[in-house]
Design a protein around this motif. Sequence first.
Motif, short mmCIF file in Angstrom:
data_model
loop_
_atom_site.label_atom_id
_atom_site.label_comp_id
_atom_site.label_asym_id
_atom_site.label_seq_id
_atom_site.Cartn_x
_atom_site.Cartn_y
_atom_site.Cartn_z
N LEU A 9 5.23 -12.24 23.20
CA LEU A 9 4.08 -11.49 22.66
C LEU A 9 3.06 -12.44 22.01
CD1 LEU A 9 5.96 -8.42 21.16
CD2 LEU A 9 4.28 -8.36 23.00
N GLU A 10 3.57 -13.42 21.27
CA GLU A 10 2.65 -14.37 20.63
C GLU A 10 1.87 -15.16 21.68
OE1 GLU A 10 4.63 -16.71 17.60
OE2 GLU A 10 5.70 -14.94 16.86
N SER A 11 2.51 -15.41 22.81
CA SER A 11 1.85 -16.24 23.84
C SER A 11 0.67 -15.53 24.50
CB SER A 11 2.87 -16.66 24.91
OG SER A 11 3.16 -15.59 25.79
N VAL A 12 0.60 -14.21 24.38
CA VAL A 12 -0.51 -13.49 25.01
C VAL A 12 -1.39 -12.78 23.97
CG1 VAL A 12 0.52 -13.22 27.29
CG2 VAL A 12 1.02 -11.51 25.53
N ALA A 13 -1.26 -13.19 22.71
CA ALA A 13 -2.04 -12.56 21.64
C ALA A 13 -3.51 -12.96 21.73
CB ALA A 13 -1.48 -12.96 20.28
N PRO A 14 -4.40 -12.10 21.25
CA PRO A 14 -5.82 -12.47 21.27
C PRO A 14 -6.10 -13.64 20.33
CG PRO A 14 -5.48 -10.28 20.26
CD PRO A 14 -4.15 -10.77 20.71
N GLU A 15 -7.21 -14.30 20.56
CA GLU A 15 -7.60 -15.40 19.67
C GLU A 15 -7.85 -14.85 18.27
OE1 GLU A 15 -10.71 -18.11 20.68
OE2 GLU A 15 -9.95 -18.26 22.74
N GLY A 16 -7.60 -15.71 17.28
CA GLY A 16 -7.88 -15.29 15.91
C GLY A 16 -6.70 -14.60 15.24
N VAL A 17 -5.55 -14.57 15.92
CA VAL A 17 -4.36 -14.00 15.29
C VAL A 17 -3.39 -15.14 14.98
CG1 VAL A 17 -2.44 -12.39 15.50
CG2 VAL A 17 -4.62 -11.88 16.62
N GLU A 18 -2.94 -15.18 13.73
CA GLU A 18 -1.99 -16.22 13.32
C GLU A 18 -0.65 -15.56 13.00
OE1 GLU A 18 -3.42 -19.16 10.29
OE2 GLU A 18 -1.67 -18.37 9.21
N PHE A 19 0.41 -16.03 13.65
CA PHE A 19 1.75 -15.44 13.44
C PHE A 19 2.58 -16.34 12.53
CE2 PHE A 19 0.34 -13.75 17.51
CZ PHE A 19 0.65 -12.42 17.38
N THR A 20 3.33 -15.73 11.64
CA THR A 20 4.31 -16.45 10.84
C THR A 20 5.67 -15.84 11.10
OG1 THR A 20 2.69 -16.82 9.09
CG2 THR A 20 5.00 -17.07 8.49
N THR A 21 6.58 -16.63 11.63
CA THR A 21 7.94 -16.13 11.87
C THR A 21 8.72 -16.21 10.58
OG1 THR A 21 7.83 -16.94 14.13
CG2 THR A 21 10.02 -16.43 13.27
N VAL A 22 9.19 -15.08 10.12
CA VAL A 22 9.92 -15.02 8.85
C VAL A 22 11.40 -15.25 9.12
CG1 VAL A 22 10.49 -13.53 6.89
CG2 VAL A 22 8.21 -13.41 7.93
N ASP A 23 11.98 -16.16 8.35
CA ASP A 23 13.42 -16.46 8.50
C ASP A 23 14.23 -15.32 7.88
OD1 ASP A 23 15.92 -17.54 8.71
OD2 ASP A 23 15.50 -19.33 7.51
N VAL A 24 15.04 -14.68 8.72
CA VAL A 24 15.84 -13.54 8.23
C VAL A 24 17.32 -13.91 8.05
CG1 VAL A 24 14.28 -11.79 9.15
CG2 VAL A 24 16.15 -12.64 10.58
N ASP A 25 17.61 -15.21 8.09
CA ASP A 25 18.99 -15.67 7.86
C ASP A 25 19.17 -15.80 6.35
OD1 ASP A 25 21.50 -16.63 8.06
OD2 ASP A 25 21.00 -18.41 9.24
N LEU A 26 19.49 -14.68 5.73
CA LEU A 26 19.46 -14.57 4.27
C LEU A 26 20.81 -14.09 3.75
CD1 LEU A 26 16.13 -12.52 4.11
CD2 LEU A 26 16.37 -14.99 3.77
N PRO A 27 21.10 -14.38 2.47
CA PRO A 27 22.29 -13.76 1.88
C PRO A 27 22.12 -12.24 1.86
CG PRO A 27 20.93 -14.81 0.19
CD PRO A 27 20.33 -15.19 1.52
N VAL B 15 2.79 -8.65 32.32
CA VAL B 15 1.78 -9.41 31.57
C VAL B 15 0.74 -8.46 30.97
CG1 VAL B 15 -0.07 -11.11 31.75
CG2 VAL B 15 2.09 -11.50 32.93
N ASP B 16 0.24 -7.55 31.75
CA ASP B 16 -0.81 -6.66 31.26
C ASP B 16 -0.30 -5.82 30.10
OD1 ASP B 16 -2.49 -7.66 33.12
OD2 ASP B 16 -2.57 -5.87 34.39
#
Length: 179
Positions: free
Chosen positions: A24-42, A160-161
Amino acid sequence: MTKIAVLVGSLSKNSINKKLANALESVAPEGVEFTTVDVDLPLYNYDFDGAYPEGPALLKQQIDEADGVLFVTPEYNRSFSGVMKNAIDWGSRPWGKSSFNGKPAAIAGASIGDLGTSQAQQALRNVLLFLNMQVMGQPEAYLNINKVLNEDGTIAQGSVDFLTEYIAAVAAHVEKNKA
Ligand SMILES: Cc1cc2nc3c(=O)[nH]c(=O)nc-3n(C[C@H](O)[C@H](O)[C@H](O)COP(=O)(O)O)c2cc1C
């Protein structure tokens, strides 16, 4: 710039939902910034409410800094995963300081069958609405990974579409509803 935090509810190295999030990130429109949140938590425990450990504190910070949140969830036993619930519990606390309150949200998910996480997503939707998130209603993304992605994680030609339109709709929803 639209900032979207991405929570994938799986710790597995070969997680198909991590692959979906990447696609999904690879086909996102320009101007979108993704942050992957680490969910490996206690596991969440309210004894920590006065002093969050580093991992959960970072999760809260990343969600606070995002304009919206994309939840990419596996389906485990007809619901969303415990990993996802634990991450949400951390982000929702301490009481009165939920990082999710009012934020735009969208849900996607992939399974290995044609039901495509529909039950997991419905269960997750209930939780996000309770948390006062602005959950995107349409389009929905209930995906069979074997149809949507190729073996190498690239997007199958016929999808893709759909994935491009889906992530564009997520970005527009976040942009329209962000604080
Ligand atoms: C404990 C467990 C329960 C599962 N339950 C479901 C289910 O209810 N529905 C479904 O479509 N797939 C189910 N699956 C299969 C998952 O869709 C599959 O393992 C998928 O790879 C999980 O996503 P992930 O790789 O991102 O962790 C289950 C898998 C596990 C390990």
